[in-house]
Design an enzyme around this catalytic site. Structure first.
Site, PDB file in Angstrom:
ATOM      1  CB  THR A  77      -0.964   0.002   1.216  1.00  0.00           C
ATOM      2  OG1 THR A  77      -1.448  -1.318   1.431  1.00  0.00           O
ATOM      3  CG2 THR A  77      -2.127   0.945   0.987  1.00  0.00           C
ATOM      4  CD  GLU A  85       6.975  -1.114  10.417  1.00  0.00           C
ATOM      5  OE1 GLU A  85       6.824  -1.361   9.214  1.00  0.00           O
ATOM      6  OE2 GLU A  85       6.523  -1.851  11.309  1.00  0.00           O
TER       7      GLU A  85
HETATM    8  C1  5RP Z   1       4.573  -5.625   8.186  1.00  0.00           C
HETATM    9  C2  5RP Z   1       3.742  -4.424   8.048  1.00  0.00           C
HETATM   10  C3  5RP Z   1       3.506  -3.910   6.669  1.00  0.00           C
HETATM   11  O1  5RP Z   1       3.313  -2.557   6.744  1.00  0.00           O
HETATM   12  C4  5RP Z   1       2.294  -4.561   6.094  1.00  0.00           C
HETATM   13  O2  5RP Z   1       2.439  -5.967   6.038  1.00  0.00           O
HETATM   14  C5  5RP Z   1       2.069  -4.047   4.692  1.00  0.00           C
HETATM   15  O3  5RP Z   1       0.917  -4.583   4.181  1.00  0.00           O
HETATM   16  P1  5RP Z   1       0.474  -4.320   2.693  1.00  0.00           P
HETATM   17  O4  5RP Z   1       1.532  -4.900   1.781  1.00  0.00           O
HETATM   18  O5  5RP Z   1      -0.830  -5.059   2.595  1.00  0.00           O
HETATM   19  O6  5RP Z   1       0.302  -2.838   2.502  1.00  0.00           O
HETATM   20  O7  5RP Z   1       3.288  -3.875   8.982  1.00  0.00           O
HETATM   21  O8  5RP Z   1       4.820  -5.842   9.509  1.00  0.00           O
END
Ligand code: 5RP
Length: 229
Positions: A29, A103
């Site tokens: 995303t 993060e």
């Molecule tokens: C991994 C995360 C990522 O941000 C998440 O998996 C991303 O998801 P997507 O590819 O569906 O946007 O938190 O720990």
């Protein structure tokens, strides 16, 4: 088939103002949001971007955006990130990437922390589908495993292993990653503090009451959510 991640990214980009500092996490995303930004020449050129992810930082550089290191970033206007699962309080599990420490730093620095993704990420209450990931100092590996086992005797605790390398997966900070699979989560306010108090734990992947909004897209359209406590 509709690209719900792209729909969520389109709603997210509307919140970005020229000249802002924007934090970006990891995942597909966020990659969609970056692609949209790249098509917005003058807005993109006015922004300073900072990311918790090596992969996203590489993409930012490829697009030629201004990029800053986390250590030099005072307060991003918004930090956008995906997650594995989030709930009505916008508690989130961010376990898959193993980069939750960076993060959490960016999410805490930012004036706003906004989760983005497809509607499949949302549940009323976080459950045990995804593990809680714990980044631990290498020297504390035995202690952390022992104390986690004492706190959660029913949980399965796995040292995350490397994919294309023999031995343990090493985090961006040179630490170990432990995946804790619960049969049932304990109350999140307790889990949040209990795990953090184990000596040698750098950070865990539960983002307890940190997000200020969530933008999700699904068959029913785009939904912007605020935490319900
Ligand atoms: C991994 C995360 C990522 O941000 C998440 O998996 C991303 O998801 P997507 O590819 O569906 O946007 O938190 O720990």
């Amino acid at each position: 088939m509709a690209d719900y991640k792209m729909e969520a990214a389109k709603a997210a980009i509307k919140l970005i103002q020229p000249g802002q500092t924007i934090g970006l996490g990891a995942g597909s995303t966020i990659a969609a949001l970056l692609a949209l930004l790249a098509a917005e020449g003058s807005l993109a050129a006015s922004l300073t971007l900072v990311s918790s992810s090596f992969k996203t930082t590489s993409l930012i550089r490829e697009y030629g955006f201004n990029v800053q290191s986390i250590a030099l970033t005072k307060s991003p206007d918004i930090y956008f990130d995906g997650c594995d699962q989030f709930d009505i309080e916008l508690n989130a599990l961010k376990s898959g990437g193993g980069i939750h420490t960076s993060e959490k730093i960016l999410a805490s620095l930012a004036a706003e922390f906004i989760l983005i993704g497809d509607a499949g990420k949302f549940v009323n209450k976080l459950d045990a589908t995804y593990p809680l990931v714990i980044e631990a100092l290498p020297a504390a590996l035995q202690l952390v495993q022992y104390q986690l086992f004492n706190h959660f005797p029913d949980a399965k605790i796995n040292l995350r292993m490397g994919d294309k390398k023999d031995g343990a997966a090493i985090s961006d900070n040179g630490n170990m990653l432990l995946d804790v699979y619960f049969t049932k989560l304990i109350p999140l306010d307790e889990l949040n503090v209990l795990v953090k108090m184990v000596p040698g734990v750098v950070e865990h992947s539960l983002f307890y009451r940190m997000a200020t909004r969530a933008i999700i897209a699904g068959p029913e359209g785009v939904r912007i959510m605020k935490p319900e406590y």
